[in-house]
Write an enzyme that holds these catalytic residues in place. Structure first.
Site, PDB file in Angstrom:
ATOM      1  N   PHE A   1     -10.182   9.200  -6.985  1.00  0.00           N
ATOM      2  CA  PHE A   1     -11.353   8.979  -6.142  1.00  0.00           C
ATOM      3  C   PHE A   1     -10.916   8.407  -4.802  1.00  0.00           C
ATOM      4  O   PHE A   1      -9.835   7.823  -4.696  1.00  0.00           O
ATOM      5  CB  PHE A   1     -12.332   8.025  -6.831  1.00  0.00           C
ATOM      6  CG  PHE A   1     -12.963   8.598  -8.067  1.00  0.00           C
ATOM      7  CD1 PHE A   1     -14.240   9.153  -8.033  1.00  0.00           C
ATOM      8  CD2 PHE A   1     -12.278   8.595  -9.282  1.00  0.00           C
ATOM      9  CE1 PHE A   1     -14.815   9.687  -9.180  1.00  0.00           C
ATOM     10  CE2 PHE A   1     -12.838   9.128 -10.433  1.00  0.00           C
ATOM     11  CZ  PHE A   1     -14.116   9.686 -10.371  1.00  0.00           C
TER      12      PHE A   1
ATOM     13  N   SER B   1      -3.940   2.551 -14.461  1.00  0.00           N
ATOM     14  CA  SER B   1      -4.792   3.467 -13.692  1.00  0.00           C
ATOM     15  C   SER B   1      -4.841   4.862 -14.311  1.00  0.00           C
ATOM     16  O   SER B   1      -5.690   5.675 -13.950  1.00  0.00           O
ATOM     17  CB  SER B   1      -4.311   3.558 -12.242  1.00  0.00           C
ATOM     18  OG  SER B   1      -4.431   2.308 -11.594  1.00  0.00           O
TER      19      SER B   1
ATOM     20  N   GLN C   1     -11.670   1.009  -3.186  1.00  0.00           N
ATOM     21  CA  GLN C   1     -12.900   1.777  -3.377  1.00  0.00           C
ATOM     22  C   GLN C   1     -14.084   0.864  -3.702  1.00  0.00           C
ATOM     23  O   GLN C   1     -15.203   1.058  -3.199  1.00  0.00           O
ATOM     24  CB  GLN C   1     -12.685   2.794  -4.500  1.00  0.00           C
ATOM     25  CG  GLN C   1     -11.598   3.817  -4.205  1.00  0.00           C
ATOM     26  CD  GLN C   1     -11.077   4.495  -5.457  1.00  0.00           C
ATOM     27  OE1 GLN C   1     -11.712   4.464  -6.505  1.00  0.00           O
ATOM     28  NE2 GLN C   1      -9.899   5.093  -5.366  1.00  0.00           N
TER      29      GLN C   1
ATOM     30  N   GLY D   1     -10.293   5.313 -13.063  1.00  0.00           N
ATOM     31  CA  GLY D   1     -11.618   5.900 -13.160  1.00  0.00           C
ATOM     32  C   GLY D   1     -12.523   5.816 -11.959  1.00  0.00           C
ATOM     33  O   GLY D   1     -12.100   5.590 -10.823  1.00  0.00           O
TER      34      GLY D   1
ATOM     35  N   GLY E   1      -6.873   0.176 -10.609  1.00  0.00           N
ATOM     36  CA  GLY E   1      -7.465   0.405 -11.915  1.00  0.00           C
ATOM     37  C   GLY E   1      -7.882   1.856 -12.066  1.00  0.00           C
ATOM     38  O   GLY E   1      -7.789   2.645 -11.123  1.00  0.00           O
TER      39      GLY E   1
ATOM     40  N   CYS F   1      -6.125   0.262  -4.012  1.00  0.00           N
ATOM     41  CA  CYS F   1      -6.476   1.406  -4.856  1.00  0.00           C
ATOM     42  C   CYS F   1      -7.931   1.329  -5.328  1.00  0.00           C
ATOM     43  O   CYS F   1      -8.838   1.460  -4.515  1.00  0.00           O
ATOM     44  CB  CYS F   1      -5.494   1.527  -6.017  1.00  0.00           C
ATOM     45  SG  CYS F   1      -5.469   3.170  -6.771  1.00  0.00           S
ATOM     46  N   LEU F   2      -8.202   1.098  -6.619  1.00  0.00           N
ATOM     47  CA  LEU F   2      -9.589   0.973  -7.062  1.00  0.00           C
ATOM     48  C   LEU F   2     -10.264  -0.196  -6.354  1.00  0.00           C
ATOM     49  O   LEU F   2     -11.450  -0.134  -6.006  1.00  0.00           O
ATOM     50  CB  LEU F   2      -9.656   0.778  -8.581  1.00  0.00           C
ATOM     51  CG  LEU F   2     -11.075   0.647  -9.151  1.00  0.00           C
ATOM     52  CD1 LEU F   2     -11.855   1.947  -9.011  1.00  0.00           C
ATOM     53  CD2 LEU F   2     -11.049   0.198 -10.611  1.00  0.00           C
TER      54      LEU F   2
ATOM     55  N   ASN G   1      -1.787   6.614  -6.568  1.00  0.00           N
ATOM     56  CA  ASN G   1      -2.269   7.033  -7.887  1.00  0.00           C
ATOM     57  C   ASN G   1      -3.778   6.843  -7.948  1.00  0.00           C
ATOM     58  O   ASN G   1      -4.265   5.776  -8.306  1.00  0.00           O
ATOM     59  CB  ASN G   1      -1.592   6.218  -8.992  1.00  0.00           C
ATOM     60  CG  ASN G   1      -2.154   6.560 -10.358  1.00  0.00           C
ATOM     61  OD1 ASN G   1      -2.694   7.646 -10.562  1.00  0.00           O
ATOM     62  ND2 ASN G   1      -2.048   5.641 -11.292  1.00  0.00           N
TER      63      ASN G   1
ATOM     64  N   GLU H   1       2.914  -2.365  -3.237  1.00  0.00           N
ATOM     65  CA  GLU H   1       3.917  -2.955  -4.130  1.00  0.00           C
ATOM     66  C   GLU H   1       4.868  -1.898  -4.679  1.00  0.00           C
ATOM     67  O   GLU H   1       5.879  -2.222  -5.289  1.00  0.00           O
ATOM     68  CB  GLU H   1       3.217  -3.682  -5.288  1.00  0.00           C
ATOM     69  CG  GLU H   1       2.872  -2.844  -6.491  1.00  0.00           C
ATOM     70  CD  GLU H   1       1.746  -1.841  -6.249  1.00  0.00           C
ATOM     71  OE1 GLU H   1       1.561  -0.939  -7.086  1.00  0.00           O
ATOM     72  OE2 GLU H   1       1.049  -1.942  -5.220  1.00  0.00           O
TER      73      GLU H   1
ATOM     74  N   HIS I   1      -0.344   2.052  -2.675  1.00  0.00           N
ATOM     75  CA  HIS I   1       0.210   0.911  -3.397  1.00  0.00           C
ATOM     76  C   HIS I   1       1.352   0.272  -2.617  1.00  0.00           C
ATOM     77  O   HIS I   1       2.490   0.732  -2.692  1.00  0.00           O
ATOM     78  CB  HIS I   1       0.726   1.351  -4.768  1.00  0.00           C
ATOM     79  CG  HIS I   1      -0.350   1.580  -5.773  1.00  0.00           C
ATOM     80  ND1 HIS I   1      -0.662   0.668  -6.762  1.00  0.00           N
ATOM     81  CD2 HIS I   1      -1.220   2.608  -5.936  1.00  0.00           C
ATOM     82  CE1 HIS I   1      -1.658   1.121  -7.498  1.00  0.00           C
ATOM     83  NE2 HIS I   1      -2.023   2.302  -7.021  1.00  0.00           N
TER      84      HIS I   1
END
Length: 360
Positions: free
Chosen positions: A295, A50, A254, A225, A223, A250-251, A292, A336, A334
């Site tokens: 966005f 990430s 989104q 960006g 991931g 996370c990503l 982490n 995990e 996260h």
């Protein structure tokens, strides 16, 4: 031999230090400068995909004291552009240690900067926001030009730079999960593999290909960006919703939100650390979480599409959602950990229960 080096941010602010790690091409490493507040787990942070295109600043002053080892890697290699620390430990001391941090950075071609006033740098990023920067042994003019030219993480598909090229399988649990690799961490796979046989597929895998694998559930990984720059994943997720239970982190959280028609935005300096308080709205319980991301999902855009399940107590950011008309949910943090607290690990059990319910 000590080599003096310099960090130059895109706004012209400079920070002095000493070069560590690998020697970058032309004496310059450039990327988006962010800060992480973890006290331990620097190797896991450095190998989290990430962080692609980012330069990681550790706020904790003493880094490298317990060395590195092969078991604590979260991916095949670091994808970050560099690391900035206050004090690099002169000797490592831990029975699990295989090598020192400086040797690890050199082996993987990652440049670093030590001796930096990381407290001043962190305060500057908090005030001005995450921004591009460049560091190295080159002259200030060269570094300033590199910092200005660096695009950062907005408007770029960074997932394509970290995803696996070929599918592979992990674990042998009774359930079958297809996991999209947008930059997946090994600790996530360890959690999933305790309950399922996990087929990890490239980020560009179509929904039809996933469904042809007959999964009990689909996992959307973390991931790097800008989520809006991964339209192929958004389309696939949209086609999977209602066909099979979906869980995103996370990503993945989104991307799920974009697939249902919600919106995302870039935060001023993101959430990077292992101590973020998140309230689970259903119970009122507060979980300390690992985070982490730069966005986030715009909470108001979920109306009529999903209900918000978790909220960040520091700034009110949406930390979780449940889709209203499909068996799908996601969280921004996260569960995990790796590194971080385990307060949210129950979410993997929630995913297993959702898959069991769908199977019956």
């Amino acid at each position: 031999m000590v080599k003096e080096a310099l960090l130059v941010l895109a706004d012209g602010t400079t920070f002095e230090g000493e070069a560590i790690g690998a020697e970058p091409a032309n004496g310059v490493s450039a990327g988006e400068v962010v800060f992480n507040t973890v006290l331990t787990g620097y190797q896991e942070v450095l190998t989290d995909p990430s962080y692609a295109a980012q330069i990681i600043t550790f706020t904790y002053p003493h880094i490298g004291n317990y060395g590195v080892n092969d078991d604590d890697r979260e991916s095949r290699r670091p994808f970050c552009r560099g690391v900035i620390i206050r004090d690099l430990a002169r000797r490592r001391s831990n029975w699990r240690s295989d090598a020192d941090l400086d040797a690890f950075l050199r082996a993987h071609g990652v440049a670093g900067l030590a001796g930096v006033d990381t407290r001043r740098l962190t305060r500057h990023i908090r005030d001005a926001g995450a921004m591009s920067g460049a560091f190295g042994t080159a002259d200030e003019t060269t570094l300033e030009a590199a910092a200005t030219a660096e695009p950062g993480t907005s408007g770029v598909d960074l997932v394509a730079t970290v995803t696996t090229q070929d599918p592979y399988t992990v674990g042998d649990g009774p359930l079958r999960v297809v996991a999209y690799d947008f930059g997946i961490k090994r600790t996530i796979l360890r959690h999933l593999s305790t309950m399922a046989t996990v087929e990890v597929v490239p980020a560009s895998t179509s929904a039809a290909d996933v469904l042809a694998r007959n999964p009990n559930g689909v996992f959307l990984s973390n991931g790097p960006g800008d989520p809006e720059e991964v339209p192929y994943a958004i389309q696939a997720i949209n086609e999977l919703l209602g066909e099979v239970p979906v869980f995103g982190i996370c990503l993945g959280h989104q991307l799920l939100s974009l697939a249902i028609g919600a919106r995302t935005e870039k935060l001023p300096f993101g959430h990077h650390g292992g101590n973020h308080p998140v309230r689970r709205i259903e119970t009122g319980a507060v979980e300390i979480t690992s985070q982490n991301h730069n966005f986030a999902v715009v909470a108001d855009s979920l109306a009529g599409k999903a209900e918000m399940t978790h909220v960040n107590l520091n700034d009110g950011v949406c930390e979780g959602l449940r889709v209203l008309d499909a068996p799908a949910f996601s969280v921004q943090h996260h569960p995990e950990a790796g590194p971080g607290p385990h307060d949210s690990a129950y979410l993997f059990d929630v995913f297993a229960e959702l898959m069991d319910a769908a199977a019956h």
